[in-house]
Design a protein around this motif. Structure first.
Motif: not given
Length: 611
Positions: A343-347, A359-368, A428-435
């Motif tokens: 996802x890309x956010x614009x301010x 955010x809500x997600x599975x344990x170990x999900x890595x979000x940058x 830019x928000x990137x996740x190792x698993x779907x969120x």
């Protein structure tokens, strides 16, 4: 407009509108009254370390004019017992004082006495400290941040409590699980082998009857740069593992005092703060956080005893400038979903600061969370304009990128970095698993040294109004305990950038305490031969002939600006020996009566820009 009045050999600045400087007090109710009483240019401050503080005030009233002939400042430890402030009056540490002022008009008649203001002293001398410096048992290259904690009982009714905290590197402090204060990235950036700042907080409301705990986590900041950048902070002479000095001083209603100070009885460990760097960002793995480590009843029996440490610098000075704070929460104007992992956010505007992610997600999900100021044609983030000076050698380290690893509780988790800041308009928000993310999941946090507005501009021309708003936004985005050139690529205190912007800054904001602090940094920066570096603070980069007098002129221009805008000469007095030493240095560089060296403008005089 200001008047300077010498009162008992102490300069007191009194501000007034020009229209109020012509007449005298009237005998009716339309009296001129001293208002906005400040001590050391601060409103109701705590934590002052000067035994001869400056008192300032303004005038309010609807009189046609006013001219003061004299005044009297009264001071005391009780608002009901104020006495004339006498020359050489000795103030005590750890004490609250009250004061007011009465002014006489040009005909010698007293005007209404001001309301009573207060200030509180902190430490005047090293002997006023009961705490000791501590660190943990790790090397400066060890990446996880050190945690510290101490449990203690409170068995009597608390009248008030103050905590005095310094750190080499940044700190976040907690009492009974609650974060102390609203400052971020404390203490301010200095030459850490010359001067360290300490911060004072009122923590009365955070203490409880019974068991209590104080806890802290330390970040690297500019003290322990673990990554490579072109300014050689990774080779700084002061570089070491972060360390802490913390003193909680409790005054009880029965008049007794108790001090809980950092020492080897404190416990230390590491946890979820796995890495932090001022240029790249924070990494936080929520799976590694021990539940309740900030609270009183946490079992720290497996934690190590803290290690006594040497003081990093000979000077320990109160931080009397405003803290770095969140002054605005900014909502995104749009979000583009590339997939359920990107996802890309614009301010709506460019800013300095951070983001808060929910955010809500599975344990170990890595979000940058990667931050920047431009987008590529495809809508992805472009960092090419700001990462040119950053050359990380560590794997998985990206410029202006925070990393959050979810604990996976099934509930919404909240992440906000602790030990960095960025310059950005897009994330830019990137996740190792779907969120699943929406515009509501990310909030921009505009963060800077919290200087208060002192001037404004508005006119009928929308373009000029927009230019003013943009410059004020840019100015604040470049205040993070020092005036900087940019909040992303460099974050450095370039000297000419700062003095060129001083009039703009002081027309818009009350910045005297910030600049007085930075003038102390210039004193600490000067070498024995007399030269200063092009960036201040500096660990050694930027000295030599190449910055030149136009940049070094900062030591003359900014103190003069503080005198012009405030009538304040303190920085001139403090810097005077530094100025003389620098001028003697310049004499050694003259060639045929000229100084043929120094930086110029970066843009060639015939250069043009694309429309």
């Amino acid at each position: 407009m200001y008047i300077i009045i010498e009162y008992m050999k102490q300069t007191i600045c009194i501000y007034a509108f020009a229209a109020l400087l012509l007449g005298g007090c009237k005998s009716n109710n339309e009296l001129t009254i001293p208002t906005n009483l400040r001590t050391e240019y601060l409103t109701e401050p705590i934590g002052l370390d000067t035994s001869s503080p400056r008192f300032t005030w303004e005038y309010s009233g609807n009189e046609e004019g006013f001219k003061a002939s004299r005044y009297e400042v009264r001071i005391g430890t009780s608002p009901d017992d104020l006495r004339p402030y006498a020359e050489g009056m000795a103030l005590k540490p750890h004490t609250r004082y009250y004061w007011n002022v009465t002014v006489w008009d040009g005909e010698g008649r007293p005007c209404a006495t001001s309301e009573t203001a207060s200030f509180e002293t902190a430490k005047f001398d090293p002997s006023d400290w009961s705490a000791s410096w501590i660190t943990d048992h790790k090397d400066k290259e060890f990446e996880p941040a050190p945690l510290f904690r101490k449990s203690f009982p409170v068995g009597k009714e608390v009248k008030d409590a103050r905590v005095y905290v310094a750190s080499a590197g940044y700190h976040e402090l907690f009492i009974n699980g609650e974060r102390v204060g609203t400052n971020y990235l404390d203490p301010g950036y200095t030459h850490f082998d010359k001067r360290i700042l300490y911060v004072t907080h009122d923590v009365t409301s955070l203490l409880e009857q019974g068991d209590n705990a104080v806890a802290a986590v330390l970040g690297n900041g500019w003290y322990n740069e673990q990554s490579v950048a072109v300014w050689n902070f990774h080779e700084a002479r002061w570089r070491n593992r972060p360390r802490l000095l913390c003193e909680l001083r409790i005054t009880y209603t029965d008049g007794t005092t108790e001090v809980i100070g950092s020492d080897e009885t404190w416990k230390t460990s590491t946890g979820a703060y796995t890495y932090n760097n001022i240029y790249s960002g924070d990494k936080f793995d929520a799976r590694l956080e021990e539940a309740g480590w900030k609270n009183a009843h946490f079992d720290d029996s497996k934690w190590e005893a803290a290690l006594p440490a040497q003081a990093p610098a000979p000077l320990l000075v109160a931080q009397q400038m405003p803290g770095i704070r969140i002054t605005e929460e900014v909502r995104p104007v749009s979000m583009k979903r590339f997939s359920d992992q990107l996802y890309v956010y614009s301010f709506p505007k460019n800013m300095s600061g951070l983001c808060r992610l929910k955010v809500k997600g599975e344990a170990g999900t890595r979000i940058t969370l990667k931050h920047g100021e431009l987008l590529k044609k495809d809508g992805r983030l472009e960092q090419g304009n700001i990462n040119v000076y950053y050359h990380p050698v560590k794997p998985d380290e990206v410029f202006q990128m925070d990393v959050f690893t979810l604990k996976g509780t099934g509930e919404e988790e909240i992440f906000m970095p602790s030990f960095s800041y960025h310059g950005f308009q897009y994330v830019e928000v990137e996740s190792s698993r779907p969120v699943t993310l929406t515009e509501e999941n990310l909030t921009g946090l505009f963060m800077h040294t919290d200087v208060r507005p002192s001037g404004s501009f508005a006119c009928s021309n929308p373009l000029l109004n927009k230019i003013w708003e943009a410059t004020m936004q840019a100015y604040r985005s470049n205040l993070h305990s020092i005036p900087t050139d940019c909040p992303q690529r460099e974050k450095n205190g370039w000297t000419a950038d700062a003095h060129i912007a001083i009039d703009l800054g002081l027309l818009g904001f009350d910045g005297i305490t910030l600049y007085e602090k930075w003038m102390d940094d210039i004193i600490d920066n000067q070498r024995e031969a007399g030269e200063i570096s092009g960036i201040i603070p500096s660990s050694g980069w930027g000295y030599g002939e190449w910055p030149g007098p136009v940049w070094d002129a900062v030591m003359f221009i900014i103190p003069n600006a503080l005198y012009d805008y405030y009538g304040e000469s303190r920085s001139i007095e403090r810097l005077y020996p530094t100025m003389l030493r620098y001028l003697d240095y310049l004499k050694t560089k003259e060639k045929d009566g000229y100084l043929p060296f120094g930086l110029g403008d970066w843009v060639y005089w015939k250069a043009t820009t694309n429309n």
